[in-house]
Design an enzyme around this catalytic site. Structure first.
Site, PDB file in Angstrom:
ATOM      1  N   LYS A  57       0.852  -1.200   0.000  1.00 26.78           N
ATOM      2  CA  LYS A  57       0.000   0.000   0.000  1.00 26.78           C
ATOM      3  C   LYS A  57       0.882   1.243   0.000  1.00 26.78           C
ATOM      4  O   LYS A  57       1.902   1.288   0.708  1.00 26.78           O
ATOM      5  CB  LYS A  57      -0.906  -0.029   1.238  1.00 26.78           C
ATOM      6  CG  LYS A  57      -1.988   1.058   1.264  1.00 26.78           C
ATOM      7  CD  LYS A  57      -2.910   0.863   2.469  1.00 26.78           C
ATOM      8  CE  LYS A  57      -4.024   1.900   2.509  1.00 26.78           C
ATOM      9  NZ  LYS A  57      -4.954   1.672   3.646  1.00 26.78           N
ATOM     10  N   SER A  88      -9.828   1.565   2.656  1.00 20.19           N
ATOM     11  CA  SER A  88      -8.939   2.359   1.834  1.00 20.19           C
ATOM     12  C   SER A  88      -7.856   1.530   1.133  1.00 20.19           C
ATOM     13  O   SER A  88      -7.229   2.024   0.204  1.00 20.19           O
ATOM     14  CB  SER A  88      -8.275   3.427   2.702  1.00 20.19           C
ATOM     15  OG  SER A  88      -7.398   2.827   3.645  1.00 20.19           O
ATOM     16  N   SER A 130     -10.082  -0.793   6.841  1.00 23.09           N
ATOM     17  CA  SER A 130      -9.443  -0.592   5.531  1.00 23.09           C
ATOM     18  C   SER A 130      -8.703  -1.799   4.969  1.00 23.09           C
ATOM     19  O   SER A 130      -8.335  -1.800   3.804  1.00 23.09           O
ATOM     20  CB  SER A 130      -8.483   0.600   5.589  1.00 23.09           C
ATOM     21  OG  SER A 130      -9.203   1.797   5.586  1.00 23.09           O
TER      22      SER A 130
END
Lengths: 95, 480, 481
Positions: free
Chosen positions: B73, B148, B172
């Site tokens: 990420k 997310s 997330s």
């Protein structure tokens, strides 16, 4: 509950955000709606509850007082938008 | 192919790390323009790492992660590799340091293919707030992958990596894992170091693995977990061997079913999938116990005070002075601050900064922030009491399956409510997992969440592994 | 005091003391002063994305020491908080400080007033926080420059109760606090360089009134003298306003030492809403009683205790004891001199009269003295052993002050050793008596005052080296014999 537009302007100034006058009413409404959602907490009596600041209950660790001289001035200045003679440069600060 | 299978092929030299990496890079090149799962693809760095991995595989210094291509990420700082956090603010940011998570992965020999897309500063549940465009759900590219960590989830679902790293502040990792049909684990707060992971809400953020199976997730977690002297909130506890702890039976395990997580209006297909999963657990030897987590409904209000408050402070460092975006020709200092931040941050980030600034401001602190901290304790206490009676808690991960792009982006509250089932866990600091347990009529994945007591990731992984041994849901993959 | 006797002042001081740790409060960067700009920074103190603070253990030790020294209560559990405001020299956009639960509360120290009486001054709290960086403005066209070397240097903020009533008391409080910090070796206490900084909260009220007046905060007070002058100025300014029917505006004012006046600081917009909240990156600091006890065991003797001991055990006057304990360096100098065998009272005298006199004249601190305490102690021992006279000792001292040489060598090289050999003295006396028959006659007629003249003649003949006791005894003997 609806928060006054003036408060939103003040909060934007505190947060160093610029809010266009045109978008101010919509933002004010969104924030008011969210605050209405969070106001549900007032249903709870929390008089004797100890606030919880950390997810896990433990003491802070301490590190030894040892200098780790990284000498990485160039690397740390490399991402700066404006540098002058080894300094971060900003518009004139007026006290 | 799972990570465990790939590791075996690498170890027996039936495939080289360079071949494996090349294959994934080619697939990324082909599919990423559609899925948009990666913001940055590091061809050169990945091939370099793969070459080193092959050397280690040949000279006997390899770990089980050596040569495994992964995605990270884009909020984990990677030295000299652009780290954007999904924001225009950091679009050009090249960190002069490495996050602990990526350092550990690199040291283990993993091959980082690139940095995965995400909601801007991890604020979002659909991956639509990214400055680099929305991520598409590989199961249906008209739908969101969740957020997310949407890029990490979609990259995995589209088989652009063997595992990915996400971060979870209010769901997330788990919510996108559920919506893309993969396995995602949010460890105990403090189990994985936050050093070098760009902060959203410091007391809630936690990094974790996303993978095709519990066994894969166990291997990745083993690599990244552990105390870090650079993170004062990381827990000083030994890391168990998660892989060896995996079991296939669940005899004697008590699973709590909280009534508050089965609202009447819960999507019927999700309800059905959960009921079937409960039966599977019974068949595996577990017993099911109804429990109550009475403060559940206050989790979202609590979260939307605490997380924005911390974020408003964490994001104050983006001032256009040392790094990040600075507006053109600022006319004075104040103009530099307000315009740089205004132009550098997207709408959702600004909304949360405003909200967080408001709840901390003079006169409101006690009514909002302190109140939320108190309710946070009530929510955590609910779990502690429940864990007196049960070993694990089982809930749905999301109230719906993946929704269409654009559906909720203009309605913040509707978006916030999609984290209904995942947020309490972050407030309480507990480990939790989402694993696939079904599909809706459209074939979209359904995920279930399991929650364990603090530091009981091994119990979580073990239960997930047992479930995955008994069911095929985690093997379902979208059509290419 | 020049202010209106109808009014009294209410003064509280906020002191920021830079702690002398080697590394910064939350990272390993050096705290050395004066390095090239931005060379002592790292991602942590420069607040790059994702990096986290880890507390310096030495700072905690220093805070505990300071807390014990001012008899404060040390919290078992204290908490860090963020103080949020935007400023270019504050890279995170917040200062990590302590707010609701500071490490130390309820301390006190005692000051001596001009009339010799003592007054107890309460210390509300002491907390740990980070220092900010520096902004440079001068000579830069249309811009300011930021140097973050100082960012993250540990500070203790020491907040007094509003117990101070005069500028003199404020000065005495600061001197006392600075002495304690220096005794503990936790702070340089250099106000000019900024390692000790002081803000003053000042209000005035009519005598007999209990309600506090509106206060103003004075900043930029970079010496104890400026603190006192700024308070005096501010009290008079407030009294003038009140007397002319006006009211005081609560504000922050900057002292300008060049013109001896203060001016209101340009109102920093929204400056007053710091949005404090507990620092989520740092769990609470827990301090055990064991740890406090261990620090207490190694606490050095502090000025008050030392002064009392000097009076009680060494027989010094209150005044001398006060002078000699004013700084740690002075006390160490004195004690080391005494260790050489010097009589305490004599040593006190030599230090406060001769040494401090010369140092003051040359504008030097005792640390800069070329005369070491060891040498001074040995000089006094020479007098005590009758090896030199007090008068010769002053000559020797002058040479020591200039060269730093040891007293024995100076005495040797300049042939200043006292003559105690009675044979040698006797022959000189015989010569003096033979040369001065008139004075001998006068003495024998009862004018014993001429004794002094005769002693002087003997000393002159020996260039002051004759042992005066021996000279007196032999002269007496010869004249009356």
């Amino acid at each position: 509950m609806s928060i006054p537009i003036e408060t939103v302007r003040h909060v934007a100034a505190l947060a160093r955000l610029h809010v266009d006058e045109a978008t101010l009413p919509a933002l004010t409404e969104q924030l008011s709606n969210i605050l209405n959602l969070v106001n549900q907490l007032n249903e709870l009596d929390t008089q004797d509850v100890v606030p919880m600041s950390h997810a896990v209950d433990m003491p802070t660790p301490e590190r030894p007082d040892i200098v780790v001289n990284t000498q990485r001035k160039e690397a740390l200045l490399a991402n700066a938008p404006d540098v002058a003679q080894g300094h971060f440069q900003v518009p004139k600060i007026i006290e | 192919m799972t990570l465990v299978q790939a590791a075996s092929l690498l170890r027996t030299r039936q495939i080289s790390a360079q071949e494996l990496t090349t294959a994934f890079l080619e697939r990324i090149q082909r599919l990423n323009p559609i899925i948009n799962a990666f913001i940055t693809v590091d061809h050169e760095g990945a091939m370099q790492a793969a070459k080193q991995a092959d050397a280690r595989l040949n000279n006997g210094t390899a770990t089980p992660m050596t040569g495994i291509p992964i995605g990270v990420k884009d909020l984990f700082c990677t030295e000299n590799l652009t780290t954007t956090c999904g924001s225009k603010m950091l679009a050009q940011f090249r960190p002069p340091y490495e996050s602990t998570v990526t350092r550990k992965l690199k040291e283990a020999g993993a091959v980082i293919l690139g940095k995965t897309n995400m909601d801007e500063f991890a604020m979002g549940s659909s991956n639509e707030t990214s400055f680099f465009g929305p991520v598409k759900n590989p199961w249906d590219i008209s739908r969101i992958p969740g957020g997310s960590s949407g890029g990490s989830a979609a990259a995995l679902a589209a088989q652009l990596a063997l595992a990915t790293i996400g971060s979870d502040t209010g769901g997330s990792i788990r919510q996108p894992a559920a919506l893309t049909g993969i396995t995602g684990l949010k460890p105990t707060y403090g189990r994985v170091s936050r050093s070098g992971m760009i902060a959203f809400a410091s007391s809630l953020d936690q990094a974790g693995p996303m993978a095709w199976s519990a066994a894969d997730a166990a291997m990745v977690l083993h690599t990244i977990a552990g105390y870090d002297p650079l993170d004062s909130t990381s827990i000083q506890a030994d890391v168990p061997d998660y892989v060896n702890a995996l079991a296939t039976r669940m005899d004697g395990i008590r699973i709590g079913i909280p009534t508050e997580y089965r609202p009447d209006n819960l999507n019927a297909e999700i309800q059905k999938a959960l009921t079937e999963a409960e039966q599977t657990f019974r068949d595996l030897g577990a017993s099911l116990v109804p429990i109550s987590l009475p403060h559940t409904r206050y989790a979202i209000p609590t979260y939307y005070i605490i997380a924005p408050a911390e974020a408003s402070s964490n994001l104050a460092r983006y001032d256009g002075i040392r790094f990040g975006y600075r507006c053109d020709d600022p006319k004075d200092l104040k103009d530099m601050y307000t315009r740089s931040r205004n132009e550098g941050f997207g709408a959702e980030v600004k909304r949360r900064i405003m909200l967080g600034t408001y709840v901390l401001s003079s006169g409101y602190y006690d009514a909002y922030y302190r109140k939320a901290q108190k309710v946070r304790r009530l929510i955590a206490d609910d779990f502690h009491q429940a864990f007196q009676h049960v070993d694990l808690i089982l809930t749905p991960t999301t109230p719906t399956t993946a929704f269409p792009l654009g559906d909720k982006i203009d309605d913040p509250i509707a978006m916030y409510l999609s984290d209904l089932f995942t947020i309490s866990v972050n407030l309480a600091g507990l480990p939790a997992m989402s694993i696939p347990c079904g599909a809706d009529q459209l074939g979209l994945p359904i995920g279930m969440q399991m929650i364990a007591p603090i530091l009981k990731e091994d119990k979580l992984l073990s239960a997930a592994h047992a479930f995955q041994t008994a069911t095929p849901w985690h093997q379902r993959k979208p059509e290419p | 005091m020049s202010h209106d006797p109808l009014y009294e002042m209410v003064i509280g001081l906020e002191v920021h003391a830079q702690m002398r740790t080697r590394s910064k409060i939350f990272c390993g960067c050096s705290t050395t002063f004066g390095a090239e700009a931005n060379t002592q920074i790292c991602p942590v103190c420069a607040a790059f994305p994702g990096v986290l603070p880890v507390l310096n253990t030495e700072l905690v030790q220093m805070a505990i020491k300071t807390g014990l020294a001012v008899h404060g209560k040390i919290r078992e559990k204290s908490e860090f908080s963020r103080k949020n405001y935007f400023y270019p020299d504050l890279p995170a956009g917040y200062q990590i400080s302590q707010f609701e639960l500071p490490i130390i509360e309820q301390g006190e120290l005692t000051i001596e007033r001009d009339d010799g009486s003592h007054k107890r001054i309460g210390i509300t709290r002491i907390h740990m926080e980070v220092d900010a960086g520096k902004s440079l403005h001068e000579g830069i066209q249309g811009a300011s420059w930021i140097d973050l070397n100082r960012t993250g240097t540990p500070l203790l903020e020491i907040v007094s109760e509003p117990d101070l009533s005069t500028p003199q008391e404020a000065g005495a409080y600061l001197k006392k606090l600075r002495a304690i910090l220096r005794y503990l070796q936790v702070c340089d206490g250099n106000m000019e360089e900024g390692s000790l900084r002081c803000d003053a909260n000042v209000s005035v009220r009519r005598h007999g009134h209990t309600k506090l007046g509106t206060r103003t905060e004075l900043k930029n007070l970079n010496s104890i003298r400026n603190v006192m002058r700024a308070i005096e100025y501010e009290a008079n300014r407030q009294i003038d306003i009140l007397e002319s029917g006006g009211s005081i505006v609560q504000e922050t004012r900057l002292w300008d030492a060049n013109i001896n006046a203060s001016r209101p600081m340009r109102n920093k917009e929204e400056a007053h809403d710091y949005r404090y909240f507990p620092e989520p990156d740092l769990p609470p600091l827990v301090i055990t009683q064991q740890r406090i006890d261990a620090v207490a065991q190694h606490l050095p003797e502090l000025p008050d205790a030392k002064r009392q001991r000097f009076v009680r055990d060494l027989g010094l006057s209150e005044y001398d004891a006060g002078v000699l304990t004013a700084t740690r360096e002075m006390a160490m100098f004195f004690e080391e001199s005494v260790q050489q065998g010097a009589h305490p009272k004599t040593a006190a005298n030599w230090i406060s009269v001769e040494l401090l006199g010369r140092l003051n004249r040359e504008n030097l601190e005792i640390e800069q003295s070329k005369v070491s305490p060891n040498h001074l102690g040995r000089l006094i021992t020479l007098i005590q052993n009758n090896e030199i006279s007090g008068k010769i000792a002053k000559q020797v001292f002058d040479i020591m002050f200039e060269t730093g040489a040891n007293p024995e060598t100076i005495v040797q090289e300049h042939g200043l050793k006292q003559v105690s050999d009675t044979g040698a003295i006797e022959s000189i006396i015989a010569q003096v008596l033979a040369d001065n028959p008139q004075q001998v006659q006068q003495y024998r007629e009862g004018k014993t005052k001429v004794m002094g003249f005769l002693v002087g003649q003997v000393m002159k003949a020996t260039q002051g080296k004759a042992n005066p006791t021996a000279v007196n005894a032999i002269l007496q003997d010869k004249l009356t014999g």
